[in-house]
Design a protein around this motif. Structure first.
Motif, PDB file in Angstrom:
ATOM      1  N   ARG A   1      20.158  -5.111 -16.445  1.00 54.78           N
ATOM      2  CA  ARG A   1      21.002  -5.903 -16.974  1.00 54.78           C
ATOM      3  C   ARG A   1      20.555  -6.951 -18.105  1.00 54.78           C
ATOM      4  O   ARG A   1      20.968  -7.124 -19.715  1.00 54.78           O
ATOM      5  N   THR A   2      19.155  -7.784 -17.935  1.00 57.19           N
ATOM      6  CA  THR A   2      18.415  -8.396 -18.978  1.00 57.19           C
ATOM      7  C   THR A   2      18.149  -8.143 -20.299  1.00 57.19           C
ATOM      8  O   THR A   2      18.599  -9.013 -21.164  1.00 57.19           O
ATOM      9  N   SER A   3      17.388  -6.576 -19.756  1.00 60.52           N
ATOM     10  CA  SER A   3      17.083  -6.262 -21.695  1.00 60.52           C
ATOM     11  C   SER A   3      18.702  -6.028 -22.146  1.00 60.52           C
ATOM     12  O   SER A   3      18.354  -5.834 -23.437  1.00 60.52           O
ATOM     13  N   THR A   4      19.717  -4.906 -21.989  1.00 58.75           N
ATOM     14  CA  THR A   4      20.761  -4.747 -22.514  1.00 58.75           C
ATOM     15  C   THR A   4      21.150  -6.421 -22.802  1.00 58.75           C
ATOM     16  O   THR A   4      21.381  -6.353 -23.862  1.00 58.75           O
ATOM     17  N   PHE A   5      21.421  -7.133 -22.080  1.00 55.01           N
ATOM     18  CA  PHE A   5      22.119  -8.208 -22.461  1.00 55.01           C
ATOM     19  C   PHE A   5      21.555  -8.626 -23.885  1.00 55.01           C
ATOM     20  O   PHE A   5      21.536  -9.506 -24.844  1.00 55.01           O
ATOM     21  N   SER A   6      19.770  -8.635 -23.126  1.00 52.91           N
ATOM     22  CA  SER A   6      19.019  -9.371 -24.473  1.00 52.91           C
ATOM     23  C   SER A   6      19.100  -8.767 -26.013  1.00 52.91           C
ATOM     24  O   SER A   6      18.779  -9.246 -27.434  1.00 52.91           O
ATOM     25  N   GLY A   7      19.369  -7.676 -25.919  1.00 54.20           N
ATOM     26  CA  GLY A   7      19.260  -6.265 -26.750  1.00 54.20           C
ATOM     27  C   GLY A   7      20.861  -6.541 -27.521  1.00 54.20           C
ATOM     28  O   GLY A   7      21.084  -6.838 -28.822  1.00 54.20           O
ATOM     29  N   ILE A   8      21.905  -7.304 -26.715  1.00 60.03           N
ATOM     30  CA  ILE A   8      23.208  -7.144 -27.393  1.00 60.03           C
ATOM     31  C   ILE A   8      23.298  -8.349 -28.458  1.00 60.03           C
ATOM     32  O   ILE A   8      23.281  -8.978 -28.955  1.00 60.03           O
ATOM     33  N   LEU A   9      22.433  -9.612 -27.929  1.00 61.71           N
ATOM     34  CA  LEU A   9      22.367 -10.788 -28.289  1.00 61.71           C
ATOM     35  C   LEU A   9      21.373 -10.510 -30.229  1.00 61.71           C
ATOM     36  O   LEU A   9      21.763 -11.457 -30.753  1.00 61.71           O
ATOM     37  N   HIS A  10      20.262  -9.875 -29.879  1.00 59.69           N
ATOM     38  CA  HIS A  10      20.034  -9.410 -31.092  1.00 59.69           C
ATOM     39  C   HIS A  10      20.529  -8.669 -31.986  1.00 59.69           C
ATOM     40  O   HIS A  10      19.932  -9.225 -33.123  1.00 59.69           O
ATOM     41  N   HIS A  11      21.902  -8.220 -31.742  1.00 57.44           N
ATOM     42  CA  HIS A  11      22.713  -7.280 -32.674  1.00 57.44           C
ATOM     43  C   HIS A  11      22.689  -8.486 -33.921  1.00 57.44           C
ATOM     44  O   HIS A  11      22.445 -10.167 -33.692  1.00 57.44           O
ATOM     45  N   THR A  12      22.508  -8.030 -35.413  1.00 56.13           N
ATOM     46  CA  THR A  12      22.990  -9.478 -36.380  1.00 56.13           C
ATOM     47  C   THR A  12      24.282  -9.850 -36.271  1.00 56.13           C
ATOM     48  O   THR A  12      25.059  -8.612 -35.738  1.00 56.13           O
ATOM     49  N   MET A  13      25.381 -10.573 -36.914  1.00 57.33           N
ATOM     50  CA  MET A  13      26.325 -10.505 -36.125  1.00 57.33           C
ATOM     51  C   MET A  13      27.221  -9.625 -37.071  1.00 57.33           C
ATOM     52  O   MET A  13      28.849  -9.367 -36.499  1.00 57.33           O
ATOM     53  N   GLU A  14      27.135  -9.244 -37.544  1.00 52.47           N
ATOM     54  CA  GLU A  14      27.348  -7.920 -38.907  1.00 52.47           C
ATOM     55  C   GLU A  14      28.023  -6.848 -37.884  1.00 52.47           C
ATOM     56  O   GLU A  14      29.085  -5.878 -37.686  1.00 52.47           O
ATOM     57  N   ASP A  15      26.503  -6.446 -36.853  1.00 52.08           N
ATOM     58  CA  ASP A  15      26.788  -4.760 -36.381  1.00 52.08           C
ATOM     59  C   ASP A  15      27.045  -5.487 -35.185  1.00 52.08           C
ATOM     60  O   ASP A  15      28.006  -4.854 -34.265  1.00 52.08           O
ATOM     61  N   PHE A  16      27.187  -7.133 -34.336  1.00 50.00           N
ATOM     62  CA  PHE A  16      27.871  -7.037 -33.317  1.00 50.00           C
ATOM     63  C   PHE A  16      29.279  -7.074 -33.248  1.00 50.00           C
ATOM     64  O   PHE A  16      30.212  -6.667 -33.085  1.00 50.00           O
ATOM     65  N   THR A  17      30.094  -7.651 -34.672  1.00 52.53           N
ATOM     66  CA  THR A  17      31.731  -7.433 -34.735  1.00 52.53           C
ATOM     67  C   THR A  17      31.597  -6.024 -35.211  1.00 52.53           C
ATOM     68  O   THR A  17      32.994  -5.431 -34.862  1.00 52.53           O
ATOM     69  N   LYS A  18      31.174  -4.921 -35.162  1.00 48.22           N
ATOM     70  CA  LYS A  18      31.471  -3.752 -35.019  1.00 48.22           C
ATOM     71  C   LYS A  18      32.094  -2.618 -33.907  1.00 48.22           C
ATOM     72  O   LYS A  18      33.175  -2.080 -33.727  1.00 48.22           O
ATOM     73  N   LYS A  19      31.673  -3.771 -32.739  1.00 46.66           N
ATOM     74  CA  LYS A  19      32.540  -3.495 -31.669  1.00 46.66           C
ATOM     75  C   LYS A  19      33.405  -4.085 -30.900  1.00 46.66           C
ATOM     76  O   LYS A  19      33.385  -5.553 -31.266  1.00 46.66           O
TER      77      LYS A  19
END
Length: 563
Positions: free
Chosen positions: A85-103
């Motif tokens: 959970r921690t590493s997955t959530f950390s990876g999500i937070l590492h996304h750029t704004m552009e890549d995060f909003t693609k999903k």
């Protein structure tokens, strides 16, 4: 998953060690039963008493080993799930704004909840069961050889037949589990969408449609689950039939060997006991192996989130904004088909104030997002003091600015926490932010003051109160660049005027304001007004000059004033 297990290798070692102790104590009980029955048949009372006394100690140790093994297994699973959970959530937070909003954000929620739950149920729990039952099977095979080699050889033939089962069902189950994971993600997205639109549903009487759509998505999810469950059921049924054949072979062969005097009745009892330790473990192993195989697509999805690296912003230089932020021939489109910005060039100078105005949809907010590093896939150049934004550390670049949006997001915490965001500020800094944002009087009237909870996304506050908190959140940090994206639209005109006027008189602040408020008193205070139409900057200049020119901005201004 091996990555997470290696992180806990010492814990894993002790878990396997006590699993071995618990499993071996269970298997060797067959020899104890053999000795007991032979002693009874031989009418050997002293041997019987000795076995009973030994059994009390033996069963006590069995219980202790089983408890420690179960406790260690559950603790290890908790540690692994926490790490995933921690590493997955950390990876999500590492996304750029552009890549995060693609999903859709529900896809991330589904990964953090549904996928990890499937990972626990279909990999971690089966993994430790496979380890336990493999030890039981290996030890049972040794004990079977101890009792009789011929019976053991026949059992091995049956076991070889059982080895075919994972290959028959594994790939099918893997595909079905992948489809089920996708269905769960889609279901989560829909439910989140429905709940987020609760007010719209109530206002427009959409309950019947929502229930119908929910029912359809729920049905599709259950259908995908049942498709996977059917394969599991078939796998379990075939495995059970083959495991029963092992016990049948042992029973009939052992009975025959007693008749011809090859083995004792105690050996028969021991072999029946140990044969169940061959059949049942195999049944569990062959049920679990396809499950473990089936989570590969899910594990891959989680690994992709964990190991995310930006393919657009990879710069490492620390950004500096001492002179200008500039854009040259900037063009951008969200879908590569409809242009949002076309050939824009402008220069934002340090400590100057800029108002960006124009009709809705002309690209004002998109332009500001590009300048501050939200999106990377554009044409042209964006530079901070002459350094291309792609060469800069994007996290530090985003941190140079504070943005106050029209729709403010507040965490379900106190007003204080939403202003400070768990960072340390002096009382003087806090008081300044409260006064400048117009929050002081409002907070003074609350029973819990600044420690008052705001509810989910500020549900206990009005739109204006939420925007005041957002203003205070930005002002307390005193960043060099402040962006008001309709940031005072929900505040009364006098408060909005006071806040904007205060910001315009701050000499050490660069201000970008996106606004539809056409107040000449305020607009005169800006160093430059940037007027946009259809994704282009058509006019730039001071308020008085643009009004004198009597062109597009002038028409827009008077149209707004007369509304």
């Amino acid at each position: 998953m091996k990555h997470y297990l290696k992180q806990n290798k010492l814990f894993m070692f002790f878990t396997i060690l006590f699993t071995a102790f618990s499993s071996l104590s269970y298997v060797f009980m067959a020899i104890l039963l053999q000795k007991l029955l032979d002693a009874v048949i031989q009418n050997n009372m002293s041997e019987f008493r000795r076995i009973v006394c030994f059994s009390i100690l033996y069963f006590s140790l069995m219980g202790l080993f089983a408890f420690i093994q179960s406790l260690l297994t559950k603790k290890l699973i908790c540690r692994v799930i926490k790490s995933v959970r921690t590493s997955t959530f950390s990876g999500i937070l590492h996304h750029t704004m552009e890549d995060f909003t693609k999903k859709n954000t529900a896809d991330y929620l589904s990964a953090m909840t549904n996928d990890i739950k499937i990972l626990e149920e279909n990999y971690l729990l089966p993994l430790f069961e496979v380890i336990q039952y493999t030890i039981i099977f290996g030890a049972s095979l040794v004990v079977m050889i101890y009792f009789d080699f011929i019976v053991t050889a026949c059992v091995i033939v049956c076991i070889l037949c059982m080895l075919l089962i994972p290959g028959l069902f594994g790939k099918i189950l893997e595909n079905r589990q992948s489809e089920y994971s996708k269905a769960l993600s889609k279901f989560t997205i829909k439910v989140k969408d429905f709940l987020s639109g609760f007010e719209v549903m109530k206002s427009y009487r959409l309950k019947a449609y929502i229930l119908s759509s929910f029912g359809q998505n729920n049905e599709e999810t259950i259908r995908a689950k049942y498709a996977a469950d059917k394969v599991m059921a078939a796998n379990e049924a075939v495995s059970m039939i083959l495991s029963l054949s092992v016990q049948i072979v042992v029973l009939f062969l052992s009975a025959y060997f007693i008749l011809i005097g090859r083995i004792t009745a105690g050996a028969l009892l021991g072999m029946i006991q140990v044969s169940s330790n061959l059949a049942n473990p195999l049944l569990m192993i062959f049920n679990n192996l396809p499950k473990m195989k089936s989570i590969e697509p899910i594990a891959e999805h989680l690994n992709q989130l964990r190991d995310y690296t930006s393919t657009s912003f990879n710069g490492t230089l620390s950004p500096v904004f001492n002179q200008t932020i500039s854009a040259e021939h900037l063009s951008f489109s969200y879908d590569k088909a409809v242009p949002v910005l076309t050939d824009i060039s402008l220069e934002i100078q340090k400590n100057k104030k800029y108002a960006i105005v124009g009709k809705s949809g002309c690209g004002k907010s998109t332009l500001v997002k590009l300048l501050t590093g939200y999106y990377a896939d554009y044409e042209g150049r964006i530079q901070y003091d002459g350094n291309d934004i792609h060469t800069l550390d994007i996290g530090q670049t985003l941190a140079l600015s504070s943005t106050i949006h029209q729709n403010v997001y507040l965490f379900d915490e106190s007003i204080y926490d939403n202003i400070c965001l768990h960072q340390s500020f002096t009382q003087e800094q806090l008081e300044y932010a409260l006064q400048a944002s117009g929050l002081s009087a409002f907070i003074h009237n609350l029973p819990e003051g600044i420690k008052s909870p705001v509810g989910e996304n500020g549900s206990s506050l009005s739109g204006g109160q939420k925007q005041r908190i957002a203003v205070a959140r930005a002002l307390i940090r005193k960043k060099p660049l402040l962006i008001l994206d309709e940031g005072t639209s929900a505040i009364d005109m006098q408060t909005a005027y006071d806040i904007e006027s205060h910001l315009l008189h701050k000499k050490d602040l660069t201000l970008l304001t996106i606004t539809h408020h056409m107040s000449s008193d305020i607009l005169k205070l800006y160093d430059e007004i940037i007027y946009m139409e259809n994704g282009q900057i058509t006019e730039k200049g001071r308020f008085e000059d643009l009004i004198k020119d009597n062109k597009q901005f002038c028409s827009f201004f008077h149209a707004k004033i007369n509304c």
